[in-house]
Design an enzyme around this catalytic site. Structure first.
Site, short mmCIF file in Angstrom:
data_model
loop_
_atom_site.label_atom_id
_atom_site.label_comp_id
_atom_site.label_asym_id
_atom_site.label_seq_id
_atom_site.Cartn_x
_atom_site.Cartn_y
_atom_site.Cartn_z
N ARG A 19 -2.55 -2.08 -3.51
CA ARG A 19 -3.75 -1.28 -3.33
C ARG A 19 -3.63 -0.07 -4.26
O ARG A 19 -2.65 0.67 -4.20
CB ARG A 19 -3.82 -0.80 -1.88
CG ARG A 19 -5.04 0.02 -1.66
CD ARG A 19 -5.11 0.54 -0.27
NE ARG A 19 -6.45 1.02 -0.07
CZ ARG A 19 -6.93 1.39 1.08
NH1 ARG A 19 -6.19 1.31 2.16
NH2 ARG A 19 -8.16 1.82 1.18
N LEU A 24 -16.68 2.58 9.67
CA LEU A 24 -16.55 3.82 10.44
C LEU A 24 -15.15 3.87 11.05
O LEU A 24 -14.81 3.08 11.94
CB LEU A 24 -17.61 3.88 11.54
CG LEU A 24 -19.06 3.60 11.10
CD1 LEU A 24 -20.01 3.64 12.29
CD2 LEU A 24 -19.50 4.58 10.02
N HIS A 67 -13.00 2.99 -0.22
CA HIS A 67 -13.02 1.91 0.79
C HIS A 67 -13.58 0.65 0.15
O HIS A 67 -14.09 -0.23 0.84
CB HIS A 67 -13.95 2.23 1.99
CG HIS A 67 -13.42 3.25 2.93
ND1 HIS A 67 -14.25 4.07 3.67
CD2 HIS A 67 -12.15 3.57 3.28
CE1 HIS A 67 -13.52 4.86 4.43
NE2 HIS A 67 -12.24 4.60 4.22
N ARG A 86 -12.84 15.21 7.73
CA ARG A 86 -13.55 15.55 6.48
C ARG A 86 -15.00 15.90 6.78
O ARG A 86 -15.64 15.22 7.59
CB ARG A 86 -13.52 14.36 5.51
CG ARG A 86 -12.22 14.24 4.76
CD ARG A 86 -12.23 13.01 3.86
NE ARG A 86 -11.12 12.13 4.19
CZ ARG A 86 -11.06 10.84 3.88
NH1 ARG A 86 -12.05 10.26 3.23
NH2 ARG A 86 -10.01 10.13 4.22
N ASN A 110 -14.81 -1.04 17.48
CA ASN A 110 -14.47 -0.84 18.90
C ASN A 110 -15.45 -0.04 19.73
O ASN A 110 -15.44 -0.16 20.95
CB ASN A 110 -13.10 -0.13 18.99
CG ASN A 110 -11.98 -1.00 18.46
OD1 ASN A 110 -11.72 -2.07 19.01
ND2 ASN A 110 -11.35 -0.56 17.39
N LYS A 140 3.29 0.82 3.13
CA LYS A 140 2.99 -0.24 4.09
C LYS A 140 3.04 -1.58 3.34
O LYS A 140 2.68 -1.64 2.16
CB LYS A 140 1.56 -0.07 4.64
CG LYS A 140 1.42 1.08 5.59
CD LYS A 140 0.05 1.01 6.27
CE LYS A 140 -0.46 2.40 6.52
NZ LYS A 140 -1.88 2.58 6.43
N GLU A 191 -8.23 -5.34 4.78
CA GLU A 191 -8.02 -4.99 3.38
C GLU A 191 -6.81 -5.71 2.79
O GLU A 191 -6.81 -6.08 1.63
CB GLU A 191 -7.88 -3.47 3.25
CG GLU A 191 -9.22 -2.78 3.46
CD GLU A 191 -9.10 -1.31 3.79
OE1 GLU A 191 -9.17 -0.51 2.85
OE2 GLU A 191 -8.96 -0.96 4.97
N ASP A 226 -10.14 11.77 17.33
CA ASP A 226 -10.17 10.39 17.81
C ASP A 226 -11.42 10.18 18.67
O ASP A 226 -11.69 10.94 19.60
CB ASP A 226 -8.91 10.08 18.61
CG ASP A 226 -8.77 8.59 18.87
OD1 ASP A 226 -9.65 8.02 19.55
OD2 ASP A 226 -7.80 8.00 18.39
N GLY A 232 -16.27 1.41 14.16
CA GLY A 232 -17.27 0.34 14.03
C GLY A 232 -16.89 -0.92 14.79
O GLY A 232 -17.76 -1.61 15.35
N ASN A 275 0.87 -1.17 0.00
CA ASN A 275 0.00 0.00 0.00
C ASN A 275 0.91 1.22 0.00
O ASN A 275 1.41 1.63 1.04
CB ASN A 275 -0.89 -0.03 1.25
CG ASN A 275 -1.89 1.12 1.27
OD1 ASN A 275 -1.85 2.00 0.41
ND2 ASN A 275 -2.78 1.11 2.25
P1 ADP Z 1 -8.47 4.78 9.09
O1 ADP Z 1 -9.66 5.34 8.41
O2 ADP Z 1 -7.34 5.77 9.22
O3 ADP Z 1 -8.05 3.42 8.60
P2 ADP Z 1 -9.28 3.34 11.45
O4 ADP Z 1 -10.30 2.49 10.79
O5 ADP Z 1 -8.05 2.70 11.97
O6 ADP Z 1 -8.91 4.60 10.60
O7 ADP Z 1 -10.03 4.07 12.66
C1 ADP Z 1 -9.33 4.93 13.48
C2 ADP Z 1 -10.31 5.56 14.44
O8 ADP Z 1 -10.95 4.53 15.20
C3 ADP Z 1 -9.62 6.42 15.49
O9 ADP Z 1 -9.50 7.73 15.05
C4 ADP Z 1 -10.59 6.32 16.62
O10 ADP Z 1 -11.49 7.40 16.47
C5 ADP Z 1 -11.37 5.05 16.43
N1 ADP Z 1 -11.13 4.09 17.50
C6 ADP Z 1 -10.13 3.20 17.62
N2 ADP Z 1 -10.27 2.50 18.77
C7 ADP Z 1 -11.38 2.96 19.39
C8 ADP Z 1 -12.06 2.64 20.60
N3 ADP Z 1 -11.60 1.71 21.43
N4 ADP Z 1 -13.16 3.33 20.89
C9 ADP Z 1 -13.63 4.28 20.07
N5 ADP Z 1 -13.03 4.61 18.91
C10 ADP Z 1 -11.93 3.97 18.57
#
Ligand code: ADP
Length: 396
Positions: free
Chosen positions: A91, A209, A180, A241, A335, A14, A384, A283, A333, A7
């Site tokens: 990718r 998400l 995505h 965004r 976590n 990566k 992915e 975050d 989504g 990627n």
């Molecule tokens: P990307 O779109 O960069 O691939 P990810 O799918 O890795 O991002 O998602 C990252 C986001 O997931 C972080 O910014 C954070 O908001 C959220 N996240 C990660 N762990 C948790 C958690 N335990 N609880 C809530 N949100 C989380």
């Protein structure tokens, strides 16, 4: 078969080496600051310490050379020689309208990736550099391009056309592509398998998400609609965004702030979303903690995010004329149990019920709806890299 998944970004790369025998990750890593002073490679083998190499990487060629060196390193490597790598999966962000599926790279594929530079200005040039670096370092091996836009190619014109003059579609291919795609393809297919959804009952809504967020509606793994558009800016509210805004907002800000359209778009991409509404947090862990502590801006950011997700899921239920499964994936989504529960609560009227105990799950596939829920709801972590490796194995 061993597949190297790449990627490539503009200044990063990566990688994962996946053994397709058992789909296990043999090694993975990241090259950072390519083309910038201070480049380094971080290489990780499961159950071993990280191996960090600080070395100049003026271009992606040197980065790939260092990756291959790390993979065959006597101490930190996982293969005896580069010959053990059977194929490389890349990718690639944008395949335009020419490629509706993953393909083995040839001159025409590279032409199309190049022609899509202005549709994916940050990613496509880097993706092509990654491919060419692998061709140079491993001559004769198959390279496969897995396009992030391919999943969206099954949309019907009524879902992908913007209601703007046709000449812009004809001249510039301005349409909704969706991104995505690799994640939506993987999660929708895995949901069908995991839930054992029978033929004719495979209407799936995938909520990816994360920092970037999108939702897709698909039937039997084929996309019917997806929330991102010409670029990944359309659709949901994201980390930084804006997602959908009235296009007139762009002109209004440009006129009043005396800045260019490019600058406004930079603001909508990098300084908006939940980051803007909360005034500094992107975050969701920080946002939830701040909201619980009484920070109203953080609460507003979470509410605006949820509102848009709910509207999109509701819309897609209509588009699919019903839904058999909803899957949550991506960092949020997978976590954020509270966010999942509060989104699904809006669909109680339709008989969707979440099991609070099962919903505590984090980062692993599990059904989270109750036995009497009208629609089955799942957490299904995306992968992915594995999706790219499977496509590469299929085509190489
Ligand atoms: P990307 O779109 O960069 O691939 P990810 O799918 O890795 O991002 O998602 C990252 C986001 O997931 C972080 O910014 C954070 O908001 C959220 N996240 C990660 N762990 C948790 C958690 N335990 N609880 C809530 N949100 C989380």
């Amino acid at each position: 078969m061993k597949v190297l998944v790449i990627n490539a970004g503009s200044s990063s790369l990566k990688y994962q080496l996946i053994d397709m025998e058992d789909e296990s990750v043999k090694a993975k890593g990241l090259c950072e600051r390519i083309g910038i002073e201070g480049s380094k490679l971080t290489h990780q083998v499961p159950d071993k310490d990280k191996y960090v190499v600080e070395a100049p990487m003026p271009t992606h060629n040197e980065a790939i050379e260092l990756v291959l060196k790390a993979l065959v390193d006597p101490e930190h490597g996982v293969v005896a020689s580069v010959d053990e790598i059977d194929a490389i999966g890349h990718r690639v962000l944008h395949g335009g309208m020419d490629y509706t599926e993953s393909v083995k790279v040839d001159a025409d594929v590279k032409r199309v990736i190049r022609e899509c530079f202005d549709l994916g200005p940050l990613h496509n040039p880097a993706n092509l550099m990654g491919i060419e670096a692998c061709e140079a370092a491993m001559p004769g091996k198959s390279n496969v391009a897995v396009f992030d836009t391919a999943f969206g190619m099954s949309l019907k014109p009524y879902a992908y056309r913007y209601a703007i003059p046709t000449e812009y579609y004809d001249k510039y291919k301005i349409r909704r592509y969706g991104f995505h795609g690799t994640s939506h393809m993987f999660v929708s297919a895995e949901t069908i398998k995991f839930a054992e959804l029978p033929e004719g009952k495979q209407r799936v809504i995938v909520c990816h998400l994360g920092n970037g967020s999108s939702i897709s509606a698909s039937i039997a793994g084929k996309a019917v609609d997806t929330s991102m558009g010409l670029t990944p800016l359309e659709g949901l509210v994201m980390g930084t965004r804006s997602g959908d805004v009235d296009p007139a907002v762009v002109q209004f800000i440009a006129d009043h702030e005396k800045i260019s359209v490019d600058e406004v778009l930079n603001i909508l991409n990098k300084k908006s979303g939940v980051f803007a509404l909360s005034e500094g947090m992107s975050d969701f862990r920080d946002l939830s903690a701040a909201s619980e502590a009484g920070n109203e801006k953080a609460t507003l950011a979470l509410d605006v995010f949820r509102h848009k997700v709910v509207k999109t899921i509701g819309g897609y239920m209509g588009v699919l004329n019903g839904v058999d499964a909803i899957a949550f994936t991506g960092g949020i989504g997978e976590n954020d149990a509270d966010m999942r529960a509060s989104i699904m609560k809006q669909f109680e009227f339709a008989g969707i019920k979440i099991d609070a105990e099962k919903n505590k799950v984090r980062g692993k596939r599990q059904e989270i709806s109750t036995a009497d829920s009208s629609v089955r709801v799942f957490v299904l972590p995306t992968n992915e890299e594995l999706a790219i490796a499977r496509e590469t194995e299929r085509l190489a």
